[in-house]
Design a protein around this motif. Structure first.
Motif, PDB file in Angstrom:
ATOM      1  N   ALA A 134       0.840  -1.210   0.000  1.00  0.00           N
ATOM      2  CA  ALA A 134       0.000   0.000   0.000  1.00  0.00           C
ATOM      3  C   ALA A 134       0.869   1.252   0.000  1.00  0.00           C
ATOM      4  CB  ALA A 134      -0.928  -0.006   1.204  1.00  0.00           C
ATOM      5  N   TYR A 135       1.945   1.232   0.764  1.00  0.00           N
ATOM      6  CA  TYR A 135       2.851   2.377   0.812  1.00  0.00           C
ATOM      7  C   TYR A 135       3.513   2.604  -0.549  1.00  0.00           C
ATOM      8  CZ  TYR A 135       6.799   5.310   2.034  1.00  0.00           C
ATOM      9  OH  TYR A 135       7.718   6.321   2.074  1.00  0.00           O
ATOM     10  N   ARG A 136       3.974   1.519  -1.166  1.00  0.00           N
ATOM     11  CA  ARG A 136       4.633   1.626  -2.473  1.00  0.00           C
ATOM     12  C   ARG A 136       3.677   2.111  -3.551  1.00  0.00           C
ATOM     13  NH1 ARG A 136       9.882  -1.442  -3.036  1.00  0.00           N
ATOM     14  NH2 ARG A 136      10.599  -1.217  -0.904  1.00  0.00           N
ATOM     15  N   MET A 137       2.405   1.737  -3.432  1.00  0.00           N
ATOM     16  CA  MET A 137       1.407   2.141  -4.425  1.00  0.00           C
ATOM     17  C   MET A 137       0.829   3.523  -4.114  1.00  0.00           C
ATOM     18  SD  MET A 137      -0.402  -1.598  -4.860  1.00  0.00           S
ATOM     19  CE  MET A 137      -1.863  -0.964  -5.586  1.00  0.00           C
ATOM     20  N   GLY A 138       1.217   4.106  -2.998  1.00  0.00           N
ATOM     21  CA  GLY A 138       0.748   5.428  -2.637  1.00  0.00           C
ATOM     22  C   GLY A 138      -0.645   5.442  -2.019  1.00  0.00           C
ATOM     23  N   SER A 157      -2.458   5.628   1.044  1.00  0.00           N
ATOM     24  CA  SER A 157      -2.270   5.927   2.467  1.00  0.00           C
ATOM     25  C   SER A 157      -3.319   5.236   3.333  1.00  0.00           C
ATOM     26  CB  SER A 157      -2.297   7.436   2.710  1.00  0.00           C
ATOM     27  OG  SER A 157      -3.536   7.976   2.294  1.00  0.00           O
ATOM     28  N   ALA A 158      -4.510   4.985   2.778  1.00  0.00           N
ATOM     29  CA  ALA A 158      -5.549   4.296   3.548  1.00  0.00           C
ATOM     30  C   ALA A 158      -5.132   2.862   3.869  1.00  0.00           C
ATOM     31  CB  ALA A 158      -6.869   4.297   2.773  1.00  0.00           C
ATOM     32  N   GLY A 159      -4.328   2.258   2.998  1.00  0.00           N
ATOM     33  CA  GLY A 159      -3.870   0.889   3.231  1.00  0.00           C
ATOM     34  C   GLY A 159      -2.913   0.755   4.393  1.00  0.00           C
ATOM     35  N   LEU A 160      -2.322   1.866   4.796  1.00  0.00           N
ATOM     36  CA  LEU A 160      -1.383   1.830   5.918  1.00  0.00           C
ATOM     37  C   LEU A 160      -2.098   1.599   7.247  1.00  0.00           C
ATOM     38  CD1 LEU A 160       0.958   4.774   4.894  1.00  0.00           C
ATOM     39  CD2 LEU A 160       1.337   2.326   4.571  1.00  0.00           C
ATOM     40  N   THR A 161      -3.378   1.903   7.307  1.00  0.00           N
ATOM     41  CA  THR A 161      -4.117   1.759   8.562  1.00  0.00           C
ATOM     42  C   THR A 161      -4.494   0.310   8.857  1.00  0.00           C
ATOM     43  OG1 THR A 161      -6.223   2.181   7.443  1.00  0.00           O
ATOM     44  CG2 THR A 161      -5.074   4.080   8.384  1.00  0.00           C
ATOM     45  N   ILE A 162      -4.179  -0.592   7.952  1.00  0.00           N
ATOM     46  CA  ILE A 162      -4.523  -1.999   8.146  1.00  0.00           C
ATOM     47  C   ILE A 162      -3.785  -2.594   9.345  1.00  0.00           C
ATOM     48  CG2 ILE A 162      -2.800  -3.154   6.726  1.00  0.00           C
ATOM     49  CD1 ILE A 162      -5.125  -4.684   5.451  1.00  0.00           C
ATOM     50  N   THR A 163      -2.740  -1.919   9.796  1.00  0.00           N
ATOM     51  CA  THR A 163      -1.983  -2.406  10.953  1.00  0.00           C
ATOM     52  C   THR A 163      -2.791  -2.331  12.242  1.00  0.00           C
ATOM     53  OG1 THR A 163      -1.007  -0.228  11.265  1.00  0.00           O
ATOM     54  CG2 THR A 163       0.249  -1.799   9.950  1.00  0.00           C
ATOM     55  N   PHE A 164      -3.945  -1.664  12.216  1.00  0.00           N
ATOM     56  CA  PHE A 164      -4.781  -1.578  13.412  1.00  0.00           C
ATOM     57  C   PHE A 164      -5.582  -2.859  13.663  1.00  0.00           C
ATOM     58  CE2 PHE A 164      -4.312   3.015  12.590  1.00  0.00           C
ATOM     59  CZ  PHE A 164      -3.819   3.381  13.832  1.00  0.00           C
ATOM     60  N   PHE A 165      -5.578  -3.791  12.724  1.00  0.00           N
ATOM     61  CA  PHE A 165      -6.345  -5.016  12.918  1.00  0.00           C
ATOM     62  C   PHE A 165      -5.737  -5.857  14.035  1.00  0.00           C
ATOM     63  CE2 PHE A 165      -8.229  -4.370   8.717  1.00  0.00           C
ATOM     64  CZ  PHE A 165      -9.536  -4.709   9.010  1.00  0.00           C
ATOM     65  N   PRO A 166      -6.582  -6.451  14.865  1.00  0.00           N
ATOM     66  CA  PRO A 166      -6.082  -7.316  15.952  1.00  0.00           C
ATOM     67  C   PRO A 166      -5.584  -8.641  15.374  1.00  0.00           C
ATOM     68  CG  PRO A 166      -8.480  -7.286  15.922  1.00  0.00           C
ATOM     69  CD  PRO A 166      -8.026  -6.320  14.878  1.00  0.00           C
TER      70      PRO A 166
END
Length: 166
Positions: A60-64, A66-75
């Motif tokens: 997601a970061y490489r593709m630009g 930014s919404a994909g970066l929030t996926i780290t909030f998943f438990p």
């Protein structure tokens, strides 16, 4: 999962959840051929979920995106157990039950997300903590109910009809 949807926004969270679970199920299917014990298998699934989330975040970061970066909030632990449960269900009951139960869990998470995002519900639950205790009492009452369900009356009606004298 609903709390993760609040951090990621609902569309991004749904896409992320479905991608993580789908890839996790594919990898978990491979792990089933290794005949691992439960603890080792779940540990491997947790590590896999961490790797999937890391890979998706980097992509997601490489593709630009930014919404994909929030996926780290998943438990991660809950996702790993969801994948494990769905995988076992797939083996025992088939893909239809996985879709039914997985869809039910996802609908529940979306409904919880909508309730948590509602300003009125947020105001009531945060300002009047006793409401949560009342809800917990109702849940405990429902959990202890062992009486007949209305569906049982319809289910056993033919037996009662057979026993009545004509």
């Amino acid at each position: 999962i609903a709390l993760a949807f609040i951090q990621t926004t609902l569309p991004t969270g749904l896409i992320g959840f479905l991608l993580i679970v789908a890839v996790g199920l594919i990898i978990r299917n491979y792990l089933s051929y290794l005949n691992l014990l439960l603890v080792a298998r779940v540990s491997a699934v947790i590590i896999t979920v961490i790797a999937i989330i890391s890979i998706f975040t980097v992509l997601a970061y490489r593709m630009g995106l930014s919404a994909g970066l929030t996926i780290t909030f998943f438990p991660m632990i809950i996702l790993a157990w969801t994948i494990e449960r769905m995988s076992i269900l797939w083996e025992e009951e088939g893909p239809k039950q996985v879709l039914i139960q997985g869809g039910g869990s996802l609908i529940t998470a979306v409904l919880a997300y909508l309730a948590m995002n509602n300003p009125w519900v947020r105001h009531i639950t945060f300002n009047f903590l006793g409401v949560q205790l009342i809800l917990m009492a109702l849940i405990l009452l429902l959990g202890n109910y062992t009486g007949y369900r209305l569906l049982e009356l319809r289910r056993f009606k033919p037996i009662i009809d057979d026993e009545k004298p004509s």
